[in-house]
Each structure stands twice: as C-alpha cells, then as structure tokens.
Design a protein around this motif. Structure first.
Motif, PDB file in Angstrom:
ATOM      1  N   PRO A 136     107.381  24.398  79.927  1.00 19.31           N
ATOM      2  CA  PRO A 136     106.977  25.299  81.015  1.00 19.31           C
ATOM      3  C   PRO A 136     108.132  26.106  81.593  1.00 19.31           C
ATOM      4  CG  PRO A 136     105.996  23.132  81.304  1.00 19.31           C
ATOM      5  CD  PRO A 136     106.987  23.004  80.190  1.00 19.31           C
ATOM      6  N   ALA A 137     109.343  25.554  81.549  1.00 17.38           N
ATOM      7  CA  ALA A 137     110.501  26.254  82.110  1.00 17.38           C
ATOM      8  C   ALA A 137     110.870  27.497  81.313  1.00 17.38           C
ATOM      9  CB  ALA A 137     111.701  25.306  82.168  1.00 17.38           C
ATOM     10  N   ASP A 138     110.342  27.620  80.102  1.00 18.63           N
ATOM     11  CA  ASP A 138     110.656  28.786  79.259  1.00 18.63           C
ATOM     12  C   ASP A 138     109.858  30.024  79.647  1.00 18.63           C
ATOM     13  OD1 ASP A 138     112.520  27.450  77.735  1.00 18.63           O
ATOM     14  OD2 ASP A 138     111.123  26.944  76.117  1.00 18.63           O
ATOM     15  N   TYR A 139     108.839  29.865  80.480  1.00 11.01           N
ATOM     16  CA  TYR A 139     107.898  30.957  80.720  1.00 11.01           C
ATOM     17  C   TYR A 139     107.761  31.231  82.227  1.00 11.01           C
ATOM     18  CZ  TYR A 139     107.086  29.593  75.962  1.00 11.01           C
ATOM     19  OH  TYR A 139     107.295  29.270  74.645  1.00 11.01           O
ATOM     20  N   PRO A 140     107.501  32.490  82.576  1.00 10.72           N
ATOM     21  CA  PRO A 140     107.471  32.869  84.010  1.00 10.72           C
ATOM     22  C   PRO A 140     106.169  32.470  84.701  1.00 10.72           C
ATOM     23  CG  PRO A 140     107.004  34.790  82.667  1.00 10.72           C
ATOM     24  CD  PRO A 140     107.318  33.670  81.700  1.00 10.72           C
ATOM     25  N   LEU A 141     105.805  31.197  84.595  1.00 12.78           N
ATOM     26  CA  LEU A 141     104.550  30.739  85.191  1.00 12.78           C
ATOM     27  C   LEU A 141     104.559  30.855  86.710  1.00 12.78           C
ATOM     28  CD1 LEU A 141     103.853  27.557  83.016  1.00 12.78           C
ATOM     29  CD2 LEU A 141     103.036  29.897  82.656  1.00 12.78           C
ATOM     30  N   LYS A 142     105.746  30.784  87.319  1.00  8.40           N
ATOM     31  CA  LYS A 142     105.825  30.911  88.771  1.00  8.40           C
ATOM     32  C   LYS A 142     105.502  32.328  89.240  1.00  8.40           C
ATOM     33  CE  LYS A 142     109.053  27.092  89.497  1.00  8.40           C
ATOM     34  NZ  LYS A 142     110.393  26.670  90.006  1.00  8.40           N
ATOM     35  N   PRO A 146      98.852  31.398  91.872  1.00  9.08           N
ATOM     36  CA  PRO A 146      98.877  29.930  91.918  1.00  9.08           C
ATOM     37  C   PRO A 146      97.726  29.293  91.143  1.00  9.08           C
ATOM     38  CG  PRO A 146      99.386  30.836  94.082  1.00  9.08           C
ATOM     39  CD  PRO A 146      98.996  31.999  93.215  1.00  9.08           C
ATOM     40  N   GLU A 147      96.576  29.951  91.150  1.00  8.30           N
ATOM     41  CA  GLU A 147      95.404  29.404  90.462  1.00  8.30           C
ATOM     42  C   GLU A 147      95.615  29.294  88.952  1.00  8.30           C
ATOM     43  OE1 GLU A 147      94.038  31.351  94.267  1.00  8.30           O
ATOM     44  OE2 GLU A 147      95.448  31.829  92.662  1.00  8.30           O
ATOM     45  N   PHE A 148      96.550  30.074  88.415  1.00  6.04           N
ATOM     46  CA  PHE A 148      96.748  30.113  86.969  1.00  6.04           C
ATOM     47  C   PHE A 148      98.050  29.454  86.515  1.00  6.04           C
ATOM     48  CE2 PHE A 148      94.184  34.270  87.276  1.00  6.04           C
ATOM     49  CZ  PHE A 148      92.989  33.574  87.175  1.00  6.04           C
ATOM     50  N   GLN A 149      98.839  28.938  87.451  1.00  5.29           N
ATOM     51  CA  GLN A 149     100.131  28.376  87.066  1.00  5.29           C
ATOM     52  C   GLN A 149      99.986  27.082  86.274  1.00  5.29           C
ATOM     53  OE1 GLN A 149     102.758  28.137  90.465  1.00  5.29           O
ATOM     54  NE2 GLN A 149     102.595  30.327  90.889  1.00  5.29           N
ATOM     55  N   LYS A 150      98.929  26.346  86.522  1.00  9.36           N
ATOM     56  CA  LYS A 150      98.643  25.157  85.714  1.00  9.36           C
ATOM     57  C   LYS A 150      97.190  25.225  85.269  1.00  9.36           C
ATOM     58  CE  LYS A 150     100.193  20.430  85.190  1.00  9.36           C
ATOM     59  NZ  LYS A 150     100.979  19.326  85.774  1.00  9.36           N
ATOM     60  N   PHE A 151      96.901  26.239  84.489  1.00  5.47           N
ATOM     61  CA  PHE A 151      95.536  26.516  84.039  1.00  5.47           C
ATOM     62  C   PHE A 151      95.030  25.332  83.211  1.00  5.47           C
ATOM     63  CE2 PHE A 151      92.477  28.879  81.268  1.00  5.47           C
ATOM     64  CZ  PHE A 151      91.630  29.306  82.284  1.00  5.47           C
ATOM     65  N   LEU A 160     102.075  21.312  78.176  1.00  8.95           N
ATOM     66  CA  LEU A 160     101.626  22.704  78.067  1.00  8.95           C
ATOM     67  C   LEU A 160     101.552  23.124  76.605  1.00  8.95           C
ATOM     68  CD1 LEU A 160     101.019  25.430  79.558  1.00  8.95           C
ATOM     69  CD2 LEU A 160     103.486  25.898  79.380  1.00  8.95           C
ATOM     70  N   TYR A 161     100.436  23.794  76.240  1.00  4.04           N
ATOM     71  CA  TYR A 161     100.264  24.273  74.870  1.00  4.04           C
ATOM     72  C   TYR A 161      99.904  25.753  74.793  1.00  4.04           C
ATOM     73  CZ  TYR A 161     100.557  19.473  73.236  1.00  4.04           C
ATOM     74  OH  TYR A 161     101.001  18.203  72.951  1.00  4.04           O
ATOM     75  N   GLY A 162      99.688  26.396  75.908  1.00  2.58           N
ATOM     76  CA  GLY A 162      99.331  27.810  75.882  1.00  2.58           C
ATOM     77  C   GLY A 162      99.725  28.499  77.168  1.00  2.58           C
ATOM     78  N   VAL A 163      99.952  29.822  77.082  1.00  3.08           N
ATOM     79  CA  VAL A 163     100.275  30.654  78.241  1.00  3.08           C
ATOM     80  C   VAL A 163      99.229  31.757  78.328  1.00  3.08           C
ATOM     81  CG1 VAL A 163     101.954  32.257  79.247  1.00  3.08           C
ATOM     82  CG2 VAL A 163     102.744  30.144  78.128  1.00  3.08           C
ATOM     83  N   MET A 164      98.648  31.926  79.505  1.00  6.93           N
ATOM     84  CA  MET A 164      97.625  32.945  79.682  1.00  6.93           C
ATOM     85  C   MET A 164      98.208  34.338  79.489  1.00  6.93           C
ATOM     86  SD  MET A 164      95.076  33.728  82.935  1.00  6.93           S
ATOM     87  CE  MET A 164      94.608  32.004  83.105  1.00  6.93           C
ATOM     88  N   SER A 165      97.527  35.113  78.676  1.00  7.16           N
ATOM     89  CA  SER A 165      97.917  36.507  78.447  1.00  7.16           C
ATOM     90  C   SER A 165      97.109  37.447  79.339  1.00  7.16           C
ATOM     91  CB  SER A 165      97.698  36.867  76.973  1.00  7.16           C
ATOM     92  OG  SER A 165      97.822  38.244  76.749  1.00  7.16           O
ATOM     93  N   ASP A 166      95.812  37.217  79.402  1.00  6.95           N
ATOM     94  CA  ASP A 166      94.922  38.091  80.168  1.00  6.95           C
ATOM     95  C   ASP A 166      93.587  37.387  80.350  1.00  6.95           C
ATOM     96  OD1 ASP A 166      93.275  39.033  77.643  1.00  6.95           O
ATOM     97  OD2 ASP A 166      95.378  39.339  77.143  1.00  6.95           O
ATOM     98  N   PHE A 167      92.737  37.965  81.197  1.00  7.94           N
ATOM     99  CA  PHE A 167      91.441  37.350  81.470  1.00  7.94           C
ATOM    100  C   PHE A 167      90.476  38.410  81.987  1.00  7.94           C
ATOM    101  CE2 PHE A 167      93.521  37.351  85.563  1.00  7.94           C
ATOM    102  CZ  PHE A 167      92.505  37.493  86.499  1.00  7.94           C
ATOM    103  N   GLY A 168      89.240  38.018  82.138  1.00  6.71           N
ATOM    104  CA  GLY A 168      88.233  38.901  82.715  1.00  6.71           C
ATOM    105  C   GLY A 168      86.989  38.096  83.056  1.00  6.71           C
ATOM    106  N   TYR A 169      86.055  38.742  83.733  1.00  6.86           N
ATOM    107  CA  TYR A 169      84.845  38.061  84.179  1.00  6.86           C
ATOM    108  C   TYR A 169      83.614  38.612  83.459  1.00  6.86           C
ATOM    109  CZ  TYR A 169      87.820  36.730  88.162  1.00  6.86           C
ATOM    110  OH  TYR A 169      88.826  36.251  88.956  1.00  6.86           O
ATOM    111  N   LEU A 170      82.650  37.723  83.267  1.00  9.13           N
ATOM    112  CA  LEU A 170      81.375  38.071  82.653  1.00  9.13           C
ATOM    113  C   LEU A 170      80.269  37.783  83.649  1.00  9.13           C
ATOM    114  CD1 LEU A 170      82.017  36.245  79.242  1.00  9.13           C
ATOM    115  CD2 LEU A 170      82.549  38.626  79.813  1.00  9.13           C
TER     116      LEU A 170
END
Length: 398
Positions: A136-142, A146-151, A160-170
C-alpha cells in the motif's frame, strides 16, 4: 467497468496533439455521442496494430503487457507514461470478466504485467493466484476519498491486490421527453402501463438483475438467500411484457435515440452523458431503492518479470495527471477516486469537472455514495454465477 464501447477503441488526434506529453490544459468535452464514437473509430486500426499484445513481448524489458478492457492503451491515457519510462504498452483486450478469466487462465505465467479488471472479479483472480500482493505504501491511496482508501473488493486478509482506477454508478436511464424525474424516482416505473414495451435491457445479467434485486428491496443486491433469489426471479419475469429488447452496448445507443426504449435499467452516465451533450433527451437517475457502482481495478500479474515497470504504471494511473486523463477520455465518461485528481481537474478544466459532477465543495458524485444509496456491483454471494446466468437466459426466452 468497466463497460467500454465495443464499437470504438479510439483516439482523437486533436486530443493527442494538445495533451500528449504536456500539462493538462483547460478544454471542453469532445463529441461523446454514438456518432462521435463511430467517427473516431476511423483511426482505430493503425493505433490498435501499434499497441497490440503478442506473447513474444513477454521477455521484452521495455514492453509492458497489459490485459484490459478495450481502449485503455489509448495514447491519451498512456502516451506520457511511455515517454517518461521509455517503454511501449502492448494491450490484450477482452470484453467481459468471463473472457478475462479465460485469457489469463490460458496464458503462461509472465504473459501479462498489469491486469485491469472489474473489482467484482478480483477475489477470483486472487483465489487462482493470478495476482501479486501490492505494498500500500507504493501507491497514493491517501490521495483517494476516504471511502476508497481501503476499498473492500481490493483487500483480502488484510493484504492489497488492486488499486482503483475509476468508477461510476448504474441506475435507471430514461427519455426526458417521456418521463419527468419524479416519475422515475423508483424502479417501479418499469412496471407501470406507460412503460409497456419500452423497457430496454443491457444484455448482461449482472447489472440488469442487480437493479431488479434493488427494486425488490435487497441491499446489498447480490447477497441473497435462495428465497430472496426466487423472489428476484419472479419480479424479473414479470417485466417480460414491458421489454422492448435485449441490447449490446452499441444497440443501447440506437434503442435510446430512436425511441425503441424509454427506460433502461443497469446503465448510467457512461452512455447518457454523451448522448445528452449531443442533444438527445436522455438522463440517468439513481432511484430511491439505490444504484450500483462499477469499479475498474489495476493489479500486477503474478509471474511478471517487470514488476517495477508495472508498479510505476499503476502509480502513474493513480497520480493526479493520470486520474484526470481517466476522467476525460473521449469515449468513456468516468468518475475517479483521487481527490488530488479532482483538484487538478477543477483547476485546469472546471467546465468538465462540472459536467462530470466532480466539483469539490459542491454537490458531486460522492453524495450518493455517502448517503448509502450505492451498492457495489458484485458477483453472486450465495448462488453460482451459472444460476444467475440461467435465470437471465430463461427471462430472455420467455
């Protein structure tokens, strides 16, 4: 999501001239209509050929092999990274999570360095040992909201196995000449006599059945007892007389614009924003029962010989500049998790920030999330994927 337009994996030349390798500047959203996508597609072939993945590239130290939904090797997104790191990104494209799993399962270890996947598939990738654990320290999660920092869909057993790139709503997309917002404030609008023969369906069980599950009062919509699943099946089948058809992504555009469908559940602004900006009377609402969140996630593939380059690519995508590029890519409207990305977007492209509802200090896309109105799009929890797919196939054949 990610959902990506099958018809176009495109780059707009003028965008590249203005932005590739230069700081983000103020600009306005280009033509996001279906016609704009198809017009953009004229230049796709040469660009696709130049960035196409080959197994022979696995051992090339300056080639990053990328397994992804279509369009993500667009030079607008990756050109600056390639220039900074003296490398070339080669992409193997898939459409749909099942195809993604098949590709990675059939490829020798080391075939891919980075994988972009819908977050609901992350646990399957991790369980099959296809992903590297991330620091986690390798990525700018901070920098993230806050809702997505520990998705939760990215973390397993505290790792940790993934970093959020983008999202949207349906939610529920609708024709604004036929419906007023207060008429579509509930998914129950789909069952009204006014909607008979005018409810279109995106032909993918997960978002379409997910919204029907929300309509049935299930929150979260994919964690169902067998009794609740049977009730969702019954509610879904009761919509058959309302249905106008079942559509691919490209067909959704035409069904909404030619009036064949007045309501479509399980899609969102990734379609209606562009059409609305081109003058079509369309919008998307998150009904009272809630909406779904699609999430695209970047991971490092197990067996890569280029872990450092893969890490740098994820870092770049999560950086403010990388995030702004994700949000403003010509053929796919997205929201981004980075507050630093939001700030850069507001500072350099305020008009786009307003259009995309990514304005800081004003009503924005995080409001629905913070109010608890959004559920993650996930794979079924208590039934098999095949059970849901079988119900969807049966519904279509009624």
């Amino acid at each position: 999501m990610g959902i990506v337009y099958e018809a176009v994996h495109a780059v707009i030349a003028c965008d590249l001239d203005q932005h590739e390798g230069r700081p983000m500047q103020k600009r306005f959203l280009p033509d996001l209509s279906r016609r704009g996508f198809l017009r953009a597609g004229a230049g796709v072939a040469a660009l696709a050929a130049s960035s196409r993945w080959s197994p022979a590239d696995a051992d090339e130290p300056n080639v990053l092999n990328y397994l992804s939904w279509p369009g993500n090797a667009d030079p607008y997104l990756v050109g600056e990274f390639e220039k900074q790191n003296n490398c070339k990104i080669r992409i193997k494209e898939y459409v749909g999570g099942d195809q993604m799993l098949a590709v990675i399962n059939q490829s020798p270890p080391g075939s891919f360095d980075v994988v972009l996947a819908d977050a609901e598939y992350m646990h399957l990738l991790r369980a099959a040992d296809y992903l590297e654990e991330l620091d986690p320290a390798d990525y700018p999660l901070k920098d993230f909201w806050p809702e997505f920092q520990k998705f939760p869909l990215h973390w397993f057993d505290g790792k940790l196995y993934g970093v959020m790139s983008d999202f949207g709503y349906l939610g529920l997309s609708y024709n604004t000449e036929v419906y007023k917002p207060d008429e579509v404030g509930s998914y129950e609008a789909m069952w009204k006599p006014k909607a008979k023969g005018k409810v279109g369906f995106f032909d993918w069980y997960l978002p379409s059945m997910g919204t029907v599950s929300l309509a049935a009062g299930n929150h979260p919509p994919f964690d169902l007892s067998d009794a609740a699943f049977a009730a969702v099946k019954k509610k879904l089948f009761s919509l058959k007389s309302q249905a106008s058809g079942f559509y691919t992504i490209a067909d959704i555009f035409s069904s909404l614009t030619n009036g064949q469908a007045h309501l479509v559940p399980g899609i969102g602004e990734w379609i209606t924003l562009g059409l609305r900006m081109s003058g079509k009377p369309l919008d998307t609402i998150i009904p009272a029962e809630g909406g779904l969140q699609w999430t695209e996630s970047l991971s490092i593939a197990k067996g890569t010989k280029k872990r450092d380059l893969a890490r740098k690519f994820i870092q770049y995508t999560a950086s403010p500049d990388g995030q702004v590029r994700q949000a403003t890519k010509v053929d796919n409207k997205k929201s981004i998790p980075s507050m630093a990305g939001w700030k850069l977007l507001n500072d350099t492209m305020p008009k786009e920030a307003q259009i995309l509802r990514l304005e800081l200090g004003k009503p924005n896309v995080m409001d629905e999330y913070k109010k608890g109105r959004i559920a993650f799009r996930e794979l079924p929890k208590k039934q098999k994927i095949e059970d849901w797919n079988d119900v969807w196939s049966e519904f279509k054949s009624l």
